[in-house]
Design a protein around this motif. Structure first.
Motif, mmCIF file in Angstrom:
data_model
loop_
_atom_site.group_PDB
_atom_site.id
_atom_site.type_symbol
_atom_site.label_atom_id
_atom_site.label_comp_id
_atom_site.label_asym_id
_atom_site.label_seq_id
_atom_site.Cartn_x
_atom_site.Cartn_y
_atom_site.Cartn_z
ATOM 1 N N UNK A 226 -62.365 130.846 63.292
ATOM 2 C CA UNK A 226 -62.708 129.554 62.702
ATOM 3 C C UNK A 226 -63.075 128.553 63.790
ATOM 4 N N UNK A 227 -62.371 128.610 64.924
ATOM 5 C CA UNK A 227 -62.716 127.739 66.042
ATOM 6 C C UNK A 227 -64.135 128.006 66.538
ATOM 7 N N UNK A 228 -64.519 129.275 66.583
ATOM 8 C CA UNK A 228 -65.878 129.628 66.998
ATOM 9 C C UNK A 228 -66.902 129.025 66.042
ATOM 10 N N UNK A 229 -66.630 129.159 64.744
ATOM 11 C CA UNK A 229 -67.547 128.611 63.748
ATOM 12 C C UNK A 229 -67.645 127.093 63.871
ATOM 13 N N UNK A 230 -66.520 126.430 64.057
ATOM 14 C CA UNK A 230 -66.513 124.974 64.207
ATOM 15 C C UNK A 230 -67.354 124.563 65.409
ATOM 16 N N UNK A 231 -67.178 125.279 66.517
ATOM 17 C CA UNK A 231 -67.927 124.968 67.738
ATOM 18 C C UNK A 231 -69.432 125.027 67.505
ATOM 19 N N UNK A 232 -69.887 126.078 66.829
ATOM 20 C CA UNK A 232 -71.320 126.251 66.574
ATOM 21 C C UNK A 232 -71.824 125.218 65.563
ATOM 22 N N UNK A 233 -71.070 125.015 64.495
ATOM 23 C CA UNK A 233 -71.499 124.091 63.447
ATOM 24 C C UNK A 233 -71.555 122.651 63.953
ATOM 25 N N UNK A 234 -70.643 122.273 64.851
ATOM 26 C CA UNK A 234 -70.683 120.929 65.420
ATOM 27 C C UNK A 234 -71.948 120.727 66.257
ATOM 28 N N UNK A 235 -72.358 121.762 66.987
ATOM 29 C CA UNK A 235 -73.605 121.678 67.748
ATOM 30 C C UNK A 235 -74.798 121.518 66.815
ATOM 31 N N UNK B 109 -78.909 117.634 64.341
ATOM 32 C CA UNK B 109 -79.433 116.867 63.217
ATOM 33 C C UNK B 109 -79.287 115.362 63.472
ATOM 34 N N UNK B 110 -78.135 114.961 63.987
ATOM 35 C CA UNK B 110 -77.902 113.544 64.245
ATOM 36 C C UNK B 110 -78.875 112.993 65.278
ATOM 37 N N UNK B 111 -79.234 113.818 66.258
ATOM 38 C CA UNK B 111 -80.168 113.390 67.289
ATOM 39 C C UNK B 111 -81.630 113.637 66.891
ATOM 40 N N UNK B 112 -81.816 114.264 65.713
ATOM 41 C CA UNK B 112 -83.159 114.617 65.233
ATOM 42 C C UNK B 112 -83.931 115.389 66.307
ATOM 43 N N UNK C 181 -82.756 124.513 67.651
ATOM 44 C CA UNK C 181 -83.231 125.882 67.827
ATOM 45 C C UNK C 181 -82.417 126.662 68.846
ATOM 46 N N UNK C 182 -81.677 125.965 69.717
ATOM 47 C CA UNK C 182 -80.803 126.638 70.672
ATOM 48 C C UNK C 182 -79.602 127.282 69.984
ATOM 49 N N UNK C 183 -79.205 126.709 68.840
ATOM 50 C CA UNK C 183 -77.997 127.199 68.176
ATOM 51 C C UNK C 183 -78.276 127.807 66.802
ATOM 52 N N UNK C 184 -79.440 127.528 66.219
ATOM 53 C CA UNK C 184 -79.781 128.001 64.879
ATOM 54 C C UNK C 184 -81.078 128.811 64.954
ATOM 55 N N UNK C 185 -80.974 130.119 64.836
ATOM 56 C CA UNK C 185 -82.131 130.997 64.991
ATOM 57 C C UNK C 185 -83.146 130.793 63.867
ATOM 58 N N UNK C 186 -82.674 130.544 62.649
ATOM 59 C CA UNK C 186 -83.592 130.333 61.529
ATOM 60 C C UNK C 186 -84.506 129.134 61.751
ATOM 61 N N UNK D 272 -69.343 117.046 60.004
ATOM 62 C CA UNK D 272 -68.685 118.265 59.526
ATOM 63 C C UNK D 272 -67.305 117.902 59.000
ATOM 64 N N UNK D 273 -66.992 118.330 57.755
ATOM 65 C CA UNK D 273 -65.742 117.933 57.112
ATOM 66 C C UNK D 273 -64.711 119.054 57.027
ATOM 67 N N UNK D 274 -65.149 120.266 56.722
ATOM 68 C CA UNK D 274 -64.177 121.335 56.451
ATOM 69 C C UNK D 274 -64.866 122.686 56.601
ATOM 70 N N UNK D 275 -64.130 123.672 57.134
ATOM 71 C CA UNK D 275 -64.685 125.013 57.337
ATOM 72 C C UNK D 275 -63.724 126.048 56.776
ATOM 73 N N UNK D 276 -64.285 127.072 56.150
ATOM 74 C CA UNK D 276 -63.480 128.181 55.645
ATOM 75 C C UNK D 276 -64.176 129.483 56.028
ATOM 76 N N UNK D 277 -63.403 130.463 56.515
ATOM 77 C CA UNK D 277 -63.958 131.739 56.950
ATOM 78 C C UNK D 277 -63.741 132.798 55.873
#
Length: 253
Positions: free
Chosen positions: A114-123, A128-131, A137-142, A163-168
């Motif tokens: 879950x920590x790994x997912x949080x790290x990636x999702x925060x990036x 998005x915040x910085x537009x 593209x460095x973190x999201x291949x799609x 980011x508010x909440x994460x579930x694995x």
């Protein structure tokens, strides 16, 4: 004499090519800054007599030059600040060389996956915040399929993604699947939460040679948990209970 010089130059060229293509060099190209904060866990690498490294929650291997003895315990979770040592030379060729500061044990019941997912999702949220499409593209291949015009027309509808909440749902050494809730503030218009829109997203994150990357996202059709009254208030309450903070960008700090 000329043959000797030629062989010597050829050997130097091979060494340079090896260092350039090494995992440590590849990882450096994907690091956000020279100095950064991160969480991860200690890993004992049985190479050349053995040494202790850190597997970052971002999926990158780090080789610290100054890991304190009291933290040299395999699988120990840590939070730390690090400075890249770009000129560092290591015989191990394992990970990116860093110098640590403010090292502390990370005491949490949140799983490593879950920590790994949080790290990636925060990036991803930060991009998005910085537009900033290049950062995304460095973190999201799609997102590498998007043009800048498509990206800007999408993100200009909102600002302040949080980011508010994460579930694995499932996780192994190469793939993590799960879902998350996040908020975004509308530039124009109103929702049931005022100018704040609550969104849910399913995700798949995969390990690559350059760390964990988002490889798939989709709309979440089924809520992670049942709402009681106010959905956003319920999520914030559960976030505080689970992470001991209502702001996941500060998790692990």
């Amino acid at each position: 004499m000329n043959n000797i010089k030629y062989r010597y130059s050829f050997i130097l060229l091979l060494i340079a090519l090896f260092l350039y293509s090494s995992p440590a060099h590849a990882a450096k190209k994907n690091l956000p800054a020279e100095t950064f904060h991160l969480t991860g866990h200690v890993y004992y690498a049985n190479i050349e007599g053995g040494f202790y490294g850190i597997l970052g929650d971002d999926g990158i291997k780090y080789q610290p030059t100054n890991l304190p003895r009291k933290f040299k315990k395999e699988d120990l979770s840590l939070k730390f600040d690090a400075t890249l040592k770009n000129s560092g030379v290591s015989a191990f060729q394992w990970g990116t060389i860093i110098e640590l500061s403010n090292v502390k044990e990370l005491i949490t019941t949140v799983s490593k996956d879950e920590r790994k997912a949080i790290s990636v999702l925060l990036k991803r949220m930060d991009a998005f915040n910085q537009k900033d499409l290049a950062k995304l593209q460095q973190v999201d291949i799609q997102s590498r399929k998007l043009t800048n015009e498509q990206f800007q027309s999408w993100v200009n509808q909102y600002h302040h993604y949080t980011l508010q909440y994460v579930d694995i749902f499932s996780a192994n050494s190469t793939e993590i699947t799960g879902a998350c809730y996040y908020t975004r503030e509308l530039v124009n218009g109103m929702t049931m939460y005022g100018t704040t829109d609550l969104a849910a997203m399913g995700f798949t994150i995969n390990q690559t040679p350059n760390g964990w990357k988002v490889t798939e996202v989709e709309s979440l059709k089924k809520p992670i948990f049942n709402y009681q009254n106010d959905a956003l208030a319920d999520i914030k309450k559960k976030t505080m209970e689970k992470y001991k903070t209502d702001n996941l960008s500060t998790f692990g700090q």
